[in-house]
Design a protein around this motif. Structure first.
Motif, short mmCIF file in Angstrom:
data_model
loop_
_atom_site.label_atom_id
_atom_site.label_comp_id
_atom_site.label_asym_id
_atom_site.label_seq_id
_atom_site.Cartn_x
_atom_site.Cartn_y
_atom_site.Cartn_z
N GLY A 185 0.79 -1.23 0.00
CA GLY A 185 0.00 0.00 0.00
C GLY A 185 0.81 1.27 0.00
O GLY A 185 1.65 1.51 -0.88
N ASP A 186 0.62 2.11 1.01
CA ASP A 186 1.30 3.39 1.09
C ASP A 186 2.81 3.23 1.17
O ASP A 186 3.56 4.05 0.62
CB ASP A 186 0.81 4.18 2.31
CG ASP A 186 -0.65 4.58 2.20
OD1 ASP A 186 -1.16 4.64 1.06
OD2 ASP A 186 -1.28 4.85 3.24
N ALA A 187 3.28 2.19 1.86
CA ALA A 187 4.73 1.94 1.94
C ALA A 187 5.30 1.63 0.56
O ALA A 187 6.39 2.09 0.21
CB ALA A 187 5.01 0.80 2.91
N ALA A 188 4.56 0.86 -0.22
CA ALA A 188 5.00 0.55 -1.59
C ALA A 188 4.99 1.80 -2.45
O ALA A 188 5.91 2.01 -3.27
CB ALA A 188 4.10 -0.53 -2.19
N ASN A 189 3.98 2.64 -2.31
CA ASN A 189 3.92 3.88 -3.08
C ASN A 189 5.10 4.79 -2.76
O ASN A 189 5.72 5.38 -3.65
CB ASN A 189 2.62 4.62 -2.77
CG ASN A 189 1.40 3.91 -3.32
OD1 ASN A 189 1.50 3.09 -4.22
ND2 ASN A 189 0.24 4.21 -2.76
N LEU A 190 5.43 4.90 -1.47
CA LEU A 190 6.55 5.75 -1.06
C LEU A 190 7.88 5.19 -1.54
O LEU A 190 8.78 5.94 -1.92
CB LEU A 190 6.55 5.91 0.46
CG LEU A 190 5.43 6.80 1.00
CD1 LEU A 190 5.27 6.60 2.50
CD2 LEU A 190 5.70 8.27 0.68
N THR A 194 10.34 7.37 -3.89
CA THR A 194 11.69 7.75 -3.47
C THR A 194 12.77 7.01 -4.23
O THR A 194 13.88 7.53 -4.42
CB THR A 194 11.87 7.50 -1.96
OG1 THR A 194 11.61 6.12 -1.66
CG2 THR A 194 10.92 8.37 -1.16
N GLY A 195 12.50 5.78 -4.63
CA GLY A 195 13.47 5.03 -5.42
C GLY A 195 14.54 4.34 -4.60
O GLY A 195 14.87 3.18 -4.85
N VAL A 196 15.09 5.01 -3.60
CA VAL A 196 16.22 4.44 -2.84
C VAL A 196 15.79 3.86 -1.50
O VAL A 196 16.53 3.06 -0.91
CB VAL A 196 17.31 5.51 -2.61
CG1 VAL A 196 17.93 5.91 -3.94
CG2 VAL A 196 16.74 6.73 -1.90
N LEU A 197 14.65 4.26 -0.98
CA LEU A 197 14.20 3.77 0.33
C LEU A 197 13.15 2.69 0.11
O LEU A 197 12.10 2.94 -0.47
CB LEU A 197 13.60 4.92 1.15
CG LEU A 197 14.59 6.04 1.51
CD1 LEU A 197 13.87 7.20 2.19
CD2 LEU A 197 15.71 5.51 2.40
N PRO A 198 13.41 1.47 0.56
CA PRO A 198 12.50 0.35 0.28
C PRO A 198 11.21 0.45 1.07
O PRO A 198 11.08 1.23 2.03
CB PRO A 198 13.32 -0.87 0.72
CG PRO A 198 14.22 -0.34 1.79
CD PRO A 198 14.59 1.05 1.34
N ALA A 199 10.24 -0.37 0.70
CA ALA A 199 8.95 -0.39 1.37
C ALA A 199 9.10 -0.71 2.85
O ALA A 199 8.36 -0.18 3.69
CB ALA A 199 8.02 -1.40 0.69
N ALA A 200 10.05 -1.59 3.19
CA ALA A 200 10.27 -1.95 4.59
C ALA A 200 10.66 -0.75 5.44
O ALA A 200 10.30 -0.65 6.61
CB ALA A 200 11.33 -3.04 4.70
N PHE A 201 11.42 0.18 4.85
CA PHE A 201 11.78 1.40 5.57
C PHE A 201 10.53 2.20 5.93
O PHE A 201 10.38 2.65 7.07
CB PHE A 201 12.72 2.26 4.72
CG PHE A 201 12.97 3.64 5.29
CD1 PHE A 201 13.98 3.83 6.21
CD2 PHE A 201 12.18 4.72 4.91
CE1 PHE A 201 14.21 5.10 6.75
CE2 PHE A 201 12.40 5.99 5.45
CZ PHE A 201 13.42 6.17 6.37
#
Length: 227
Positions: A185-190, A194-201
């Protein structure tokens, strides 16, 4: 003085326990959890209005929601994606802050404003309309016909549901961002923005900020609940 604080703390945790049990009851749990979903999606919508527009918001029977907005800039998309979980956590904290300061009417006005704003402008799917209308009617009935004690306990229960579900939902998105980052969801979108910061971050960020607001929500509720 310590006796008073213990009494307040016991009742605060009692309502958190009730909220935790309630949101896990089949059917009823999904229904009451939508109050947090509503605030989450409203957070997306409010930020989306700055430089963009909101097409629709949907509220679903499984307690999930979706906001469709049109953003013309990267920054608009970034902050819109960031807003949902953070706004829901902030509102959980704000609810206890307002209760502690005896601003029950203001909290009622805010909740009703979210409901009617979505009902009038954004929510169009059948279940979403049903939920908004039914919750508003039940909420208003209890506030008008119920006693002062009923009103206070109702608001406290709603605040507890917001607090518990804001933490639970961010834990779920953290778990999903690790195991299925593309579906987070939102983590995947971010992560995509951002490109460099993964969804887990971003999943971890959402979870940590919910714990931070939960801690300060506890500090506010600690002194209010026993009154």
């Amino acid at each position: 003085m310590s006796f008073v604080r213990d009494k307040f703390s016991a009742k605060f945790f009692l309502f958190l326990a009730i909220a935790f049990i309630l949101i896990h009851v089949p059917i009823i749990g999904n229904y009451v959890k939508i109050i947090n979903t509503l605030i989450h999606e409203t957070g997306h919508a409010i930020i989306a209005l700055f430089g963009g527009k909101v097409e629709t918001i949907s509220l679903f029977m499984n307690s999930e929601g979706a906001t469709i907005s049109d953003q013309s800039t990267w920054m608009g998309s970034f902050f819109t994606s960031l807003a949902g979980y953070t706004f829901a956590s902030f509102m959980a904290f704000l609810s206890f802050l307002l209760l502690r300061r005896k601003k029950e009417i203001l909290l009622i006005d805010i909740l009703l404003a979210f409901i009617f704003l979505n009902l009038i402008f954004w929510v169009r799917n059948p279940y979403g309309v049903f939920w908004l209308f039914s919750f508003a009617c039940a909420f208003l009935f209890l506030l008008i016909k119920g006693s002062q004690g009923v009103r206070d306990y109702l608001l406290l229960l709603i605040a507890a549901i917001l607090l518990v579900d804001s933490v639970q939902s961010t834990y779920e998105i953290l778990f999903l961002s690790i195991l299925q980052p593309q579906a987070a969801g939102d983590a995947a979108n971010l992560a995509q923005l951002t490109g460099v910061l993964p969804a887990a971050f971003w999943g971890l960020f959402f979870f940590l900020q919910s714990l931070w607001f939960c801690f300060y929500g506890f500090k506010r509720g600690y002194y209010k609940v026993g009154i």
